[in-house]
Design an enzyme around this catalytic site. Structure first.
Site, PDB file in Angstrom:
ATOM      1  N   HIS A  15      24.937  64.473  28.420  1.00 29.39           N
ATOM      2  CA  HIS A  15      24.305  63.302  28.434  1.00 29.39           C
ATOM      3  C   HIS A  15      25.130  61.860  27.955  1.00 29.39           C
ATOM      4  O   HIS A  15      26.126  62.389  27.239  1.00 29.39           O
ATOM      5  CB  HIS A  15      22.973  63.174  27.928  1.00 29.39           C
ATOM      6  CG  HIS A  15      22.642  63.260  26.423  1.00 29.39           C
ATOM      7  ND1 HIS A  15      21.600  63.292  25.645  1.00 29.39           N
ATOM      8  CD2 HIS A  15      23.706  63.693  25.495  1.00 29.39           C
ATOM      9  CE1 HIS A  15      21.887  63.389  24.394  1.00 29.39           C
ATOM     10  NE2 HIS A  15      22.996  63.649  24.370  1.00 29.39           N
ATOM     11  N   CYS A  34      27.417  59.310  20.438  1.00 34.75           N
ATOM     12  CA  CYS A  34      26.476  59.559  21.627  1.00 34.75           C
ATOM     13  C   CYS A  34      26.403  58.700  22.896  1.00 34.75           C
ATOM     14  O   CYS A  34      26.054  58.820  23.892  1.00 34.75           O
ATOM     15  CB  CYS A  34      25.031  59.726  21.268  1.00 34.75           C
ATOM     16  SG  CYS A  34      24.685  61.255  20.234  1.00 34.75           S
ATOM     17  N   HIS A  40      28.671  64.001  26.892  1.00 34.47           N
ATOM     18  CA  HIS A  40      28.914  65.073  25.833  1.00 34.47           C
ATOM     19  C   HIS A  40      27.743  66.098  26.239  1.00 34.47           C
ATOM     20  O   HIS A  40      26.804  65.871  26.622  1.00 34.47           O
ATOM     21  CB  HIS A  40      29.111  64.577  24.371  1.00 34.47           C
ATOM     22  CG  HIS A  40      27.880  63.984  24.017  1.00 34.47           C
ATOM     23  ND1 HIS A  40      27.493  62.671  24.121  1.00 34.47           N
ATOM     24  CD2 HIS A  40      26.791  64.626  23.137  1.00 34.47           C
ATOM     25  CE1 HIS A  40      26.152  62.511  23.525  1.00 34.47           C
ATOM     26  NE2 HIS A  40      25.860  63.648  23.103  1.00 34.47           N
ATOM     27  N   HIS A  42      25.145  69.412  25.224  1.00 34.17           N
ATOM     28  CA  HIS A  42      24.259  70.058  24.079  1.00 34.17           C
ATOM     29  C   HIS A  42      23.948  71.384  24.484  1.00 34.17           C
ATOM     30  O   HIS A  42      23.499  71.703  26.035  1.00 34.17           O
ATOM     31  CB  HIS A  42      23.211  69.336  23.662  1.00 34.17           C
ATOM     32  CG  HIS A  42      23.362  68.035  22.853  1.00 34.17           C
ATOM     33  ND1 HIS A  42      23.580  67.902  21.665  1.00 34.17           N
ATOM     34  CD2 HIS A  42      23.495  66.966  23.435  1.00 34.17           C
ATOM     35  CE1 HIS A  42      23.810  66.788  21.171  1.00 34.17           C
ATOM     36  NE2 HIS A  42      23.816  65.921  22.285  1.00 34.17           N
ATOM     37  N   ASP A  80      19.270  72.587  33.895  1.00 33.15           N
ATOM     38  CA  ASP A  80      20.365  73.365  33.322  1.00 33.15           C
ATOM     39  C   ASP A  80      22.037  73.135  34.112  1.00 33.15           C
ATOM     40  O   ASP A  80      21.840  72.987  35.183  1.00 33.15           O
ATOM     41  CB  ASP A  80      20.219  74.886  33.597  1.00 33.15           C
ATOM     42  CG  ASP A  80      21.154  75.800  32.822  1.00 33.15           C
ATOM     43  OD1 ASP A  80      21.721  75.529  31.904  1.00 33.15           O
ATOM     44  OD2 ASP A  80      21.372  76.921  33.224  1.00 33.15           O
ATOM     45  N   HIS A  81      22.841  72.622  33.299  1.00 35.17           N
ATOM     46  CA  HIS A  81      24.131  72.366  33.840  1.00 35.17           C
ATOM     47  C   HIS A  81      23.934  71.398  34.676  1.00 35.17           C
ATOM     48  O   HIS A  81      24.934  71.160  35.739  1.00 35.17           O
ATOM     49  CB  HIS A  81      24.841  73.592  34.677  1.00 35.17           C
ATOM     50  CG  HIS A  81      25.211  74.870  33.620  1.00 35.17           C
ATOM     51  ND1 HIS A  81      24.333  75.815  33.121  1.00 35.17           N
ATOM     52  CD2 HIS A  81      26.463  75.248  33.342  1.00 35.17           C
ATOM     53  CE1 HIS A  81      25.020  76.712  32.363  1.00 35.17           C
ATOM     54  NE2 HIS A  81      26.289  76.225  32.490  1.00 35.17           N
ATOM     55  N   GLU A 125      17.731  69.848  20.020  1.00 35.16           N
ATOM     56  CA  GLU A 125      19.150  69.389  20.634  1.00 35.16           C
ATOM     57  C   GLU A 125      20.277  69.941  19.966  1.00 35.16           C
ATOM     58  O   GLU A 125      21.460  70.120  20.353  1.00 35.16           O
ATOM     59  CB  GLU A 125      19.081  67.859  20.501  1.00 35.16           C
ATOM     60  CG  GLU A 125      20.355  67.320  21.229  1.00 35.16           C
ATOM     61  CD  GLU A 125      20.108  65.893  21.499  1.00 35.16           C
ATOM     62  OE1 GLU A 125      19.768  65.270  22.463  1.00 35.16           O
ATOM     63  OE2 GLU A 125      20.248  65.018  20.448  1.00 35.16           O
TER      64      GLU A 125
END
Ligand code: NI
Length: 136
Positions: A15, A34, A40, A42, A80-81, A125
């Site tokens: 994100h 961020c 980047h 998480h 996811d991904h 997170e």
């Protein structure tokens, strides 16, 4: 008498936090690293907790196989991904902070549960930063 059952899950996602109405300077000031335009990632950890009465026929609050399936369909398949900003339409205009991701997960799972069941989402997170939402 009500009990709470919980299931853990996880997903990886990228994100970027920024507010398109703000200048680059203000975004950097508020969101720091961020706000990296190249995104980047998480490793999000999730705890889904369901509270309700024990069903007298099954002995369950909720069938954990069903809860697993709901988490897969409503969370993992969507997030996811993924790049949350680019791939998930809810985050085109909403900043994909842990808070807003937690609300998204809550809303998606809540619609799948019987109305006599309460839901609480805990979203990590990072190992040290986490947020909870139970619809209040
Ligand atoms: Ni981040």
């Amino acid at each position: 008498m009500k009990l709470t059952v919980s299931r853990k899950a996880h997903f990886n996602a990228a994100h970027r936090l920024y507010n398109s109405k703000w200048s680059e300077d203000k975004n950097n000031q508020v969101f720091g690293k961020c706000n990296n335009p190249n995104f980047h990632g998480h490793n999000y950890e999730l705890i889904v907790s369901v509270t309700g009465p024990v069903n007298s026929e099954t002995g369950y609050v909720i069938d954990m196989a069903l809860l697993k399936q709901i988490i897969k369909q409503e969370v993992e398949n969507n997030l996811d991904h993924k790049n949350l900003n680019l791939d998930v339409k809810e985050f085109e205009s909403v900043n994909p902070t842990a808070e807003n991701i937690c609300i998204y997960i809550y809303n998606n799972i809540k619609t799948r549960l019987d109305s006599n069941l309460d839901l609480e989402i805990t979203l990590y997170e990072t190992p040290r930063n986490f947020v909870k939402y139970s619809g209040i």
